[in-house]
Design a protein around this motif. Structure first.
Motif, PDB file in Angstrom:
ATOM      1  N   ASN A  32      18.903   1.901  -4.017  1.00  7.46           N
ATOM      2  CA  ASN A  32      19.382   2.450  -2.741  1.00  7.46           C
ATOM      3  C   ASN A  32      18.590   1.922  -1.547  1.00  7.46           C
ATOM      4  O   ASN A  32      19.127   1.805  -0.461  1.00  7.46           O
ATOM      5  CB  ASN A  32      19.376   3.986  -2.779  1.00  7.46           C
ATOM      6  CG  ASN A  32      18.012   4.529  -3.148  1.00  7.46           C
ATOM      7  OD1 ASN A  32      17.197   3.842  -3.752  1.00  7.46           O
ATOM      8  ND2 ASN A  32      17.741   5.757  -2.765  1.00  7.46           N
ATOM      9  N   ILE A  33      17.327   1.577  -1.772  1.00 10.45           N
ATOM     10  CA  ILE A  33      16.547   1.017  -0.668  1.00 10.45           C
ATOM     11  C   ILE A  33      16.887  -0.454  -0.451  1.00 10.45           C
ATOM     12  O   ILE A  33      17.105  -0.888   0.679  1.00 10.45           O
ATOM     13  CB  ILE A  33      15.025   1.161  -0.919  1.00 10.45           C
ATOM     14  CG1 ILE A  33      14.657   2.641  -1.035  1.00 10.45           C
ATOM     15  CG2 ILE A  33      14.220   0.511   0.186  1.00 10.45           C
ATOM     16  CD1 ILE A  33      13.182   2.891  -1.267  1.00 10.45           C
ATOM     17  N   TYR A  83       0.827  -1.195   0.000  1.00 10.64           N
ATOM     18  CA  TYR A  83       0.000   0.000   0.000  1.00 10.64           C
ATOM     19  C   TYR A  83       0.867   1.253   0.000  1.00 10.64           C
ATOM     20  O   TYR A  83       0.661   2.163  -0.792  1.00 10.64           O
ATOM     21  CB  TYR A  83      -0.926  -0.034   1.227  1.00 10.64           C
ATOM     22  CG  TYR A  83      -1.570   1.293   1.518  1.00 10.64           C
ATOM     23  CD1 TYR A  83      -2.623   1.763   0.733  1.00 10.64           C
ATOM     24  CD2 TYR A  83      -1.090   2.099   2.549  1.00 10.64           C
ATOM     25  CE1 TYR A  83      -3.189   2.991   0.973  1.00 10.64           C
ATOM     26  CE2 TYR A  83      -1.657   3.336   2.797  1.00 10.64           C
ATOM     27  CZ  TYR A  83      -2.702   3.784   2.005  1.00 10.64           C
ATOM     28  OH  TYR A  83      -3.252   5.015   2.240  1.00 10.64           O
ATOM     29  N   PHE A  84       1.889   1.275   0.877  1.00 11.11           N
ATOM     30  CA  PHE A  84       2.679   2.492   0.995  1.00 11.11           C
ATOM     31  C   PHE A  84       3.502   2.795  -0.266  1.00 11.11           C
ATOM     32  O   PHE A  84       3.601   3.945  -0.670  1.00 11.11           O
ATOM     33  CB  PHE A  84       3.590   2.436   2.226  1.00 11.11           C
ATOM     34  CG  PHE A  84       2.887   2.877   3.469  1.00 11.11           C
ATOM     35  CD1 PHE A  84       2.459   4.197   3.592  1.00 11.11           C
ATOM     36  CD2 PHE A  84       2.615   1.997   4.495  1.00 11.11           C
ATOM     37  CE1 PHE A  84       1.791   4.627   4.728  1.00 11.11           C
ATOM     38  CE2 PHE A  84       1.949   2.416   5.635  1.00 11.11           C
ATOM     39  CZ  PHE A  84       1.533   3.732   5.752  1.00 11.11           C
ATOM     40  N   PHE A  85       4.063   1.760  -0.861  1.00 13.58           N
ATOM     41  CA  PHE A  85       4.838   2.005  -2.092  1.00 13.58           C
ATOM     42  C   PHE A  85       3.934   2.489  -3.224  1.00 13.58           C
ATOM     43  O   PHE A  85       4.281   3.398  -3.966  1.00 13.58           O
ATOM     44  CB  PHE A  85       5.593   0.743  -2.528  1.00 13.58           C
ATOM     45  CG  PHE A  85       6.921   0.582  -1.832  1.00 13.58           C
ATOM     46  CD1 PHE A  85       7.825   1.630  -1.769  1.00 13.58           C
ATOM     47  CD2 PHE A  85       7.272  -0.629  -1.256  1.00 13.58           C
ATOM     48  CE1 PHE A  85       9.040   1.482  -1.134  1.00 13.58           C
ATOM     49  CE2 PHE A  85       8.494  -0.783  -0.623  1.00 13.58           C
ATOM     50  CZ  PHE A  85       9.377   0.272  -0.556  1.00 13.58           C
ATOM     51  N   LYS A 136       1.616  14.673  -7.822  1.00 16.38           N
ATOM     52  CA  LYS A 136       2.063  15.903  -7.191  1.00 16.38           C
ATOM     53  C   LYS A 136       3.021  16.649  -8.108  1.00 16.38           C
ATOM     54  O   LYS A 136       2.983  17.857  -8.245  1.00 16.38           O
ATOM     55  CB  LYS A 136       2.791  15.570  -5.896  1.00 16.38           C
ATOM     56  CG  LYS A 136       2.166  16.178  -4.666  1.00 16.38           C
ATOM     57  CD  LYS A 136       3.024  15.840  -3.465  1.00 16.38           C
ATOM     58  CE  LYS A 136       2.257  16.057  -2.190  1.00 16.38           C
ATOM     59  NZ  LYS A 136       3.039  15.705  -1.008  1.00 16.38           N
ATOM     60  N   GLN A 137       3.913  15.865  -8.717  1.00 14.88           N
ATOM     61  CA  GLN A 137       4.973  16.471  -9.509  1.00 14.88           C
ATOM     62  C   GLN A 137       4.473  17.019 -10.831  1.00 14.88           C
ATOM     63  O   GLN A 137       4.852  18.096 -11.251  1.00 14.88           O
ATOM     64  CB  GLN A 137       6.054  15.434  -9.790  1.00 14.88           C
ATOM     65  CG  GLN A 137       7.204  15.513  -8.834  1.00 14.88           C
ATOM     66  CD  GLN A 137       8.203  14.410  -9.088  1.00 14.88           C
ATOM     67  OE1 GLN A 137       7.864  13.344  -9.591  1.00 14.88           O
ATOM     68  NE2 GLN A 137       9.439  14.661  -8.757  1.00 14.88           N
ATOM     69  N   LYS A 152       1.041   9.307  -5.428  1.00 16.60           N
ATOM     70  CA  LYS A 152       1.103  10.641  -4.850  1.00 16.60           C
ATOM     71  C   LYS A 152       2.180  11.487  -5.533  1.00 16.60           C
ATOM     72  O   LYS A 152       1.935  12.613  -5.946  1.00 16.60           O
ATOM     73  CB  LYS A 152       1.411  10.500  -3.357  1.00 16.60           C
ATOM     74  CG  LYS A 152       1.191  11.771  -2.609  1.00 16.60           C
ATOM     75  CD  LYS A 152       0.274  11.513  -1.427  1.00 16.60           C
ATOM     76  CE  LYS A 152      -0.243  12.816  -0.887  1.00 16.60           C
ATOM     77  NZ  LYS A 152      -1.236  12.647   0.138  1.00 16.60           N
ATOM     78  N   VAL A 153       3.366  10.910  -5.636  1.00 15.31           N
ATOM     79  CA  VAL A 153       4.486  11.643  -6.220  1.00 15.31           C
ATOM     80  C   VAL A 153       4.213  11.969  -7.680  1.00 15.31           C
ATOM     81  O   VAL A 153       4.440  13.074  -8.142  1.00 15.31           O
ATOM     82  CB  VAL A 153       5.793  10.837  -6.076  1.00 15.31           C
ATOM     83  CG1 VAL A 153       6.895  11.447  -6.922  1.00 15.31           C
ATOM     84  CG2 VAL A 153       6.214  10.783  -4.625  1.00 15.31           C
ATOM     85  N   TRP A 177       0.982   3.932  -2.896  1.00 15.90           N
ATOM     86  CA  TRP A 177       0.509   5.249  -2.487  1.00 15.90           C
ATOM     87  C   TRP A 177       1.570   6.312  -2.772  1.00 15.90           C
ATOM     88  O   TRP A 177       1.286   7.378  -3.303  1.00 15.90           O
ATOM     89  CB  TRP A 177       0.184   5.180  -1.001  1.00 15.90           C
ATOM     90  CG  TRP A 177      -0.011   6.469  -0.295  1.00 15.90           C
ATOM     91  CD1 TRP A 177      -1.147   7.209  -0.258  1.00 15.90           C
ATOM     92  CD2 TRP A 177       0.946   7.158   0.500  1.00 15.90           C
ATOM     93  NE1 TRP A 177      -0.941   8.329   0.514  1.00 15.90           N
ATOM     94  CE2 TRP A 177       0.328   8.323   0.982  1.00 15.90           C
ATOM     95  CE3 TRP A 177       2.285   6.906   0.842  1.00 15.90           C
ATOM     96  CZ2 TRP A 177       0.992   9.238   1.793  1.00 15.90           C
ATOM     97  CZ3 TRP A 177       2.940   7.805   1.648  1.00 15.90           C
ATOM     98  CH2 TRP A 177       2.296   8.963   2.113  1.00 15.90           C
ATOM     99  N   ARG A 178       2.842   5.980  -2.454  1.00 16.72           N
ATOM    100  CA  ARG A 178       3.925   6.928  -2.704  1.00 16.72           C
ATOM    101  C   ARG A 178       4.026   7.261  -4.189  1.00 16.72           C
ATOM    102  O   ARG A 178       4.079   8.426  -4.573  1.00 16.72           O
ATOM    103  CB  ARG A 178       5.257   6.329  -2.234  1.00 16.72           C
ATOM    104  CG  ARG A 178       6.459   7.197  -2.606  1.00 16.72           C
ATOM    105  CD  ARG A 178       7.756   6.449  -2.532  1.00 16.72           C
ATOM    106  NE  ARG A 178       7.814   5.389  -3.544  1.00 16.72           N
ATOM    107  CZ  ARG A 178       8.831   4.553  -3.667  1.00 16.72           C
ATOM    108  NH1 ARG A 178       9.843   4.608  -2.856  1.00 16.72           N
ATOM    109  NH2 ARG A 178       8.828   3.626  -4.615  1.00 16.72           N
TER     110      ARG A 178
END
Lengths: 415, 271
Positions: free
Chosen positions: B104-105, B26-28, B38-39, B34-35, B30-31
């Protein structure tokens, strides 16, 4: 009682591919180019075994490249071991970096949720602790602002605030304490002590020997991928210091004075250019420095070519070749003019801003604008003892491998 | 809670572990959503504009070349294919690049690696919903009578086939991309070429030979698009071809999944 972590004969092998990148191009794979290189193996870790008990804090120390980070990566499940096994009995949280997954376009709150869930917190847990986290971070004013507008210090504080609210049974921490300013370090170290006192198990990698000593009762010294000592932290730290001194002794005979005339990396005419360098710690000839000391080196020069303003620069690198400080007198707006053939250039850093127990190497450059005459790579080296964290004011930010040198001076003396 | 860390031996899907990380999906996702919105200056309009503009271009092209469109207005015909194709292509492209983008993650923390490509696909599915709303608008504008029942049944099936196929292909490409960086350049080219081998802007009926239809059905997107079109055009669906597409999607899914699981342990070493 069974140990909370049993590490049994862990080994990790990497295939070396020289200067190339670890990944392949299709052409190389098709031509089988990598096959003949398979022999070039390297064991980053070999036969590592020790137990960690519930509530114990263990410090893992060793030189760069000793295998500390690889061991932490295996413990964190980021990379699998080649051989051996680890039995873990508890929820592990690993902090190899603070702020993993932070996104500049998202707001502070959004990043708390994202980073928290990457670190293994449940959404409900984050929600419950949200106020505490924001409070701890000290950036509540900007919490609805996108992260890209934060200063790096604010980002760091926010990141640490999330990490500080993890409540695992086993906490694995890499050199995260080495970033940030003194205040931040104090805060994060305090938090670590708190965690250790709560009876959680902490595995802690650091170059900050005094922090390791306060936090941990037991330690592991890694050397070239094998465990050299496992035992009482003071014994382990002593052994580590002893090893470093041993290395330093073999490097140099004339302590703090380096001949550049016959230096192996000198390309320029050996009778001219830089001839000798002497290093000083707090005004005394020495090769050993400590964080925050007055660091000075004096280069003797015999010159035949420089007609205009002298350009003199140096680069400080760690043993892996990563440069931390690169500066010349022009950057600092200092003019060095001399008609004399023999001269002495002195570089003085009021408070040495490197916080790491390590040997550092210095490249020297001598010339004028647009032209280097005499360049000597790894002209000399010095050792830094990372002394008490609470006292050093200028600390290196390891994330960016960059150091801000606040007070530096170049002097010229004619002979 | 006891677990063992050792060299990977057998491959499993690891559903239990994936389930315990469900919030991270969900968080990935959602990110990314959103990004993305937004961008971009156009925000949500972007998800709609892409298939819409492509549709206009192909309508122009379709008129010039007089491409048949199974008796419905060509814009509706093209859009019905493009909305599914856009989802597939962005899912495959983003999933294929996802592991390298997130290197990087993955070097710093452990979580089931599958979450990353799956989230990219969920983002594409979200965009599809936006595009589908426009599709309904088009149906109304061109006054096309459709069986609502068929649309409700068939479109979700098409979406599921698209997700399954794009996951298989995307995760396969993602693993290859970590190891062979050439794939960064191959993926867009490959996806672009594949579009012309899929009945996106032309109907399957342009193919004269039965064997050619079967061959095309091996491409799962061919079946997915044909099914959705069947809901609007109401012509008889070639069931053999559709089954070939479904089986092909399932095979691609498992090949991609297992290749990813087989190689994921070493992503952090080479990414």
């Amino acid at each position: 009682m069974k140990p909370i972590i049993e590490i049994q004969g862990i080994g990790k092998k990497y295939k070396l591919r020289g200067q190339e990148m670890p990944y392949l191009t299709i052409r190389e794979a098709l031509l089988g180019k990598n096959k003949n290189k398979v022999k070039n193996e390297f064991w980053a870790l070999k036969d590592i075994s020790f137990d960690v008990f519930q509530g114990e804090s263990i410090g893992i120390i060793g030189k760069n490249g000793a295998g500390k980070s690889t061991l932490l990566k295996i413990l964190s499940k980021i990379t699998p071991p080649t051989e051996g096994r680890i039995i873990a009995r508890g929820r592990v949280a690993s902090l190899l970096e603070v702020g993993t997954g932070f996104h500049p376009e998202l707001t502070g709150i959004e990043n708390i949720y994202l980073n928290g869930s990457i670190l293994g917190l449940k959404k409900a847990e984050i929600k419950k602790k949200l106020d505490q986290i924001i409070d701890f971070s000290g950036v509540e004013k900007f919490i609805d602002t996108p992260l890209k507008h934060y200063s790096s210090g604010m980002q760091l504080r926010l990141a640490f605030a999330v990490a500080a609210h993890l409540e695992p049974e086993i906490l694995i921490v890499d050199e995260v304490l080495a970033v940030g300013d003194a205040e931040f370090q104090k805060k994060s170290l305090g938090k670590m002590e708190e965690v250790a006192k709560q009876g959680r198990t902490v595995l802690f990698v650091s170059h900050n020997l005094s922090a390791v000593k306060t936090l941990c009762r037991r330690g592991v010294l890694l050397n070239n991928g094998v465990t050299e000592v496992v035992g009482e932290i003071s014994d382990v730290v002593d052994r580590y210091k002893h090893n470093i001194n041993q290395i330093l002794k073999t490097i140099n005979t004339d302590y703090g004075v380096f001949d550049l005339k016959n230096h192996k990396n000198k390309i320029y005419d050996k009778n001219y250019g830089m001839q000798k360098v002497t290093t000083y710690c707090d005004g005394k000839v020495s090769e050993k420095m400590y964080s925050g000391c007055n660091f000075k080196f004096v280069v003797n020069i015999k010159d035949k070519e420089i007609k205009n303003k002298i350009l003199f620069g140096f680069v400080i690198k760690d043993s892996e070749g990563e440069s931390f400080i690169g500066i010349n007198n022009k950057h600092k707006g200092i003019e060095l003019i001399s008609d004399n053939n023999e001269k002495e250039i002195t570089v003085e850093i009021q408070s040495l801003p490197i916080y790491r127990n390590e040997v550092f190497f210095v490249d020297l450059f001598l010339g004028e604008i647009n032209c280097n005459y005499d360049v000597i790579t790894e002209a000399f080296q010095f050792e830094i003892e990372a002394v008490d964290i609470y006292e050093s004011s200028n600390l290196i930010d390891l994330r960016y491998n960059k150091v801000v040198v606040k007070e530096i001076n170049f002097y010229l003396d004619e002979k | 809670m006891e677990y063992i860390i050792s060299a990977p031996k057998k491959i499993s899907i690891g559903i239990k572990e994936l389930w315990s990380y469900k919030e991270l999906f969900y968080f990935f996702t959602w990110r990314d959503i959103k990004v993305k919105y937004k961008q971009a200056m156009f925000g949500f309009a972007w998800a709609i504009l892409q298939p819409l503009v492509t549709m206009l271009i192909f309508t122009f092209l379709g008129n010039m070349l007089s491409i048949p469109s199974d008796n419905i207005p060509y814009p509706v015909f093209a859009y019905s294919g493009l909305m599914l194709w856009t989802m597939f292509s962005s899912a495959v492209t983003n999933a294929g690049n996802s592991m390298v983008t997130s290197s990087n993650i993955i070097k710093k923390i452990y979580f089931p690696r599958l979450i990353i490509p799956v989230s990219s696909i969920l983002v594409a599915a979200f965009d599809f919903i936006m595009a589908f709303i426009v599709f309904i608008g088009l149906l109304i504008y061109f006054n096309i009578e459709v069986s609502v029942f068929k649309v409700i049944c068939f479109v979700p099936i098409s979406v599921i086939i698209t997700i399954i196929a794009s996951f298989g292909l995307g995760s396969f490409l993602a693993s290859l991309n970590v190891k062979y960086r050439d794939f960064k350049y191959i993926i867009p080219f490959f996806v672009q070429s594949l579009m012309f081998l899929t009945p996106v802007i032309y109907p399957v009926s342009v193919l004269k030979y039965q064997w050619a239809k079967y061959l095309m059905a091996v491409n799962p997107m061919s079946g997915a698009i044909d099914l959705t079109r069947n809901a609007i055009i109401n012509n008889s669906l070639n069931l053999d071809c559709f089954l070939i597409s479904v089986v092909s999607a399932i095979i691609i899914f498992f090949v991609g999944l297992f290749y990813f699981r087989k190689t994921e342990a070493y992503f952090a070493d080479i990414a």
